[in-house]
Scaffold this motif. Structure first.
Motif, PDB file in Angstrom:
ATOM      1  N   LYS A  41       7.333  -1.330 -10.156  1.00 60.84           N
ATOM      2  CA  LYS A  41       6.616  -0.054 -10.220  1.00 60.84           C
ATOM      3  C   LYS A  41       5.840   0.201  -8.924  1.00 60.84           C
ATOM      4  N   GLU A  45       6.460   3.363  -6.437  1.00 64.50           N
ATOM      5  CA  GLU A  45       5.386   4.285  -6.069  1.00 64.50           C
ATOM      6  C   GLU A  45       5.138   4.308  -4.570  1.00 64.50           C
ATOM      7  N   PRO A  62      17.573 -18.831  -8.250  1.00 65.31           N
ATOM      8  CA  PRO A  62      17.852 -19.524  -9.525  1.00 65.31           C
ATOM      9  C   PRO A  62      19.301 -19.955  -9.720  1.00 65.31           C
ATOM     10  N   SER A  70      22.574 -12.917 -16.564  1.00 65.33           N
ATOM     11  CA  SER A  70      21.563 -11.873 -16.801  1.00 65.33           C
ATOM     12  C   SER A  70      22.176 -10.480 -16.686  1.00 65.33           C
ATOM     13  N   LYS A 320     -16.165  -3.891   5.340  1.00 63.98           N
ATOM     14  CA  LYS A 320     -16.883  -4.126   4.099  1.00 63.98           C
ATOM     15  C   LYS A 320     -17.629  -2.871   3.646  1.00 63.98           C
ATOM     16  N   ASP A 321     -18.204  -2.161   4.606  1.00 61.67           N
ATOM     17  CA  ASP A 321     -19.025  -0.986   4.302  1.00 61.67           C
ATOM     18  C   ASP A 321     -18.251   0.315   4.419  1.00 61.67           C
ATOM     19  N   PHE A 323     -15.986   2.980   3.062  1.00 59.91           N
ATOM     20  CA  PHE A 323     -15.448   3.435   1.780  1.00 59.91           C
ATOM     21  C   PHE A 323     -14.421   4.546   1.958  1.00 59.91           C
TER      22      PHE A 323
END
Lengths: 331, 331
Positions: A41, A45, A62, A70, A320-321, A323
């Motif tokens: 997903k 997107e 595998p 499968s 960090k600061d 936004f």
């Protein structure tokens, strides 16, 4: 963003049994059938359509038996989009080039030891094609002999010869599998050959010309042209310089109607340069691996001569600061 | 699945400033503002509505200043659903109970050292409430004194007294913050007190009765009843036995209209048993942590006396060949 519309850049629509693609496009590497840390997903997107799976890795684990049971690689991955598998050759040859005790390359194929189990395996051009049919991919690649670019011209020429002999055997096996498995035209996987020749333009030319001949040959059944041609071996020299001349020259040799697949490219700048030389398809671990380690590519400008992108490390404490969204266009 | 409709199980609709909830409900722990390995979208799709964040962890890292500047905990997490914060007390007290060098508990509050930075911090009932207002959560919890259940009755009674004194101070601070921050009725965070008393029914009774009194007191402003009552301290005895009698008895003491929050519960069987005693809300790290390690809970039957669920380990090699959905109902 018109970087991809410059130079000899092409726009091509490609039909695969799992849907249409528009070149130029980039394929993330879903090595063992998944892209680390991302769900199907998430990929959907993010706008991912085609992906690459690695025959060598899936073959060792595998193992093919499980994938067949499968219902094939699409069901195994739960991914409906187009998938391309490589031949597994690049990994087998790297393994042997790095440590000759891990295997042996002959004109027939390569014997190698699984680094996981120590078990001996044998890969031939025919087997590489059979495995890719078993996977059920939409695009497959011939087994080739990829020498390091630092090899002598003689050694690289020998690799070209072996690559051509194997391409011939792959094409015969491909025709055989299509017939035996009764595969209809619309479900036919696309087949790619690989161009070797290192940094030598004359060898690249020779290789492409003979590959074209193989596509016109009726050996093993009516002639089938290659759907695409791959750029084989590393795209940088032993000092890490981008082989611009070789890439441009080689792209020009490939028939206009065939796809041009630049295997293992790469960084944003190498992809952009290759698109401008007329290459259509790319795959590389770099974008997903870098992102997983917090390094993110951001567009800066459309000027390819300058720095058209920058790399930020999102783990850097200066963010960090912050936004703000990472890119203003992405909200 | 009618397990949650048996015994004294209740159905309650709860209004929070971030939307309506229907009890009984479970809240995963988003300790530092995220649930490990899951995106907000994953949680939404899994049907998660409310979550718990841990004041202690957020306070130490990334620290409150950053969360305030980001616009509060909802913006920091990019999560619009209801959030409950604990008081941070449980972690501070565990830290000090395990290693007395890490801090000191007095009637005023607790001094403790950050295990991350070594820095000294001080938490009081007032500060716990202020921090939770700064976070901007929808539901907050009073600072309490949670003693280990193995303590003597005298020590547990002392913890009840301290818990009551702190609940009184928390309620006064809560009224003050509502007034100072000019918070409208519809934006008021719900406030929960905590019931201590260990395994002693008489102490649990005393604690609830005095907490009810605090909710009726006009100290610090017009009386505000507790929106909910939490079950404090561990819900198992020192040998790991579920304290069924204490949980049932305590639930019955809580006013019918108030929410009943069983903090830190727990396993599927403990949640189901507690719901049948009339507890409404649960939080625990178990479901998400187990899932992260491949252990998945599957419904088996609605018979609570038998094994109503089983745990499978999805990494077990016997599932390698199993292409069925984990639960037939989940396709």
């Amino acid at each position: 963003m018109n970087l991809f519309r410059r130079g000899k850049a092409r726009i091509k629509k490609i039909q695969t049994k799992s849907g249409e693609l528009e070149a130029p496009f980039f394929m993330p590497d879903a090595t063992r059938g998944f892209v680390k840390s991302l769900s199907g997903k998430d990929l959907e997107e993010a706008g991912v359509v085609p992906m690459v799976v690695n025959t060598y890795h899936l073959f060792l684990r595998p193992e093919m038996d499980l994938i067949k049971r499968s219902g094939g690689i699409h069901k195994f991955m739960n991914w409906n989009g187009p998938l391309l598998s490589d031949s597994g050759g690049y990994q087998v040859f790297s393994l042997i080039h790095k440590n000759p005790k891990m295997g042996k390359i002959t004109d027939d194929g390569a014997e190698f030891r699984s680094p996981l189990s120590g078990k001996k395996h044998y890969i031939t051009p025919e087997k590489a094609i059979q495995i890719q049919f078993d996977l059920g991919v939409d695009m497959m690649v011939c087994l080739d002999d990829p020498p390091p670019n630092s090899y002598t011209k003689e050694k690289i020429e020998a690799a070209v010869e072996r690559t051509l002999a194997w391409a011939r055997r792959c094409m015969i096996e491909y025709k055989k599998q299509i017939k035996e498995r009764k595969i209809e035209k619309e479900n036919r996987p696309l087949i790619f050959c690989v161009i070797q020749g290192g940094e030598y333009l004359d060898l690249r030319k020779k290789c492409v010309e003979e590959l074209i001949e193989i596509g016109l040959s009726e050996e093993g059944g009516p002639a089938m042209r290659w759907d695409g041609y791959g750029f084989g071996a590393r795209h940088v020299d032993s000092e890490g310089n981008f082989l611009a001349e070789v890439l441009e020259y080689t792209a020009d040799l490939i028939p206009e109607n065939s796809l041009r697949f630049a295997l293992g490219i790469g960084t944003p700048e190498d992809i952009v340069r290759s698109v401008q030389f007329g290459w259509d398809m790319f795959d590389c671990v770099i974008p997903t691996r870098e992102a997983r380690h917090g390094r993110i590519f951001l567009w800066k400008s459309n000027d390819l001569n300058g720095d058209f992108y920058e790399t930020i490390n999102i783990s850097n404490s200066k963010f960090k600061d912050d936004f703000n969204p990472i890119e203003k266009e992405c909200i």
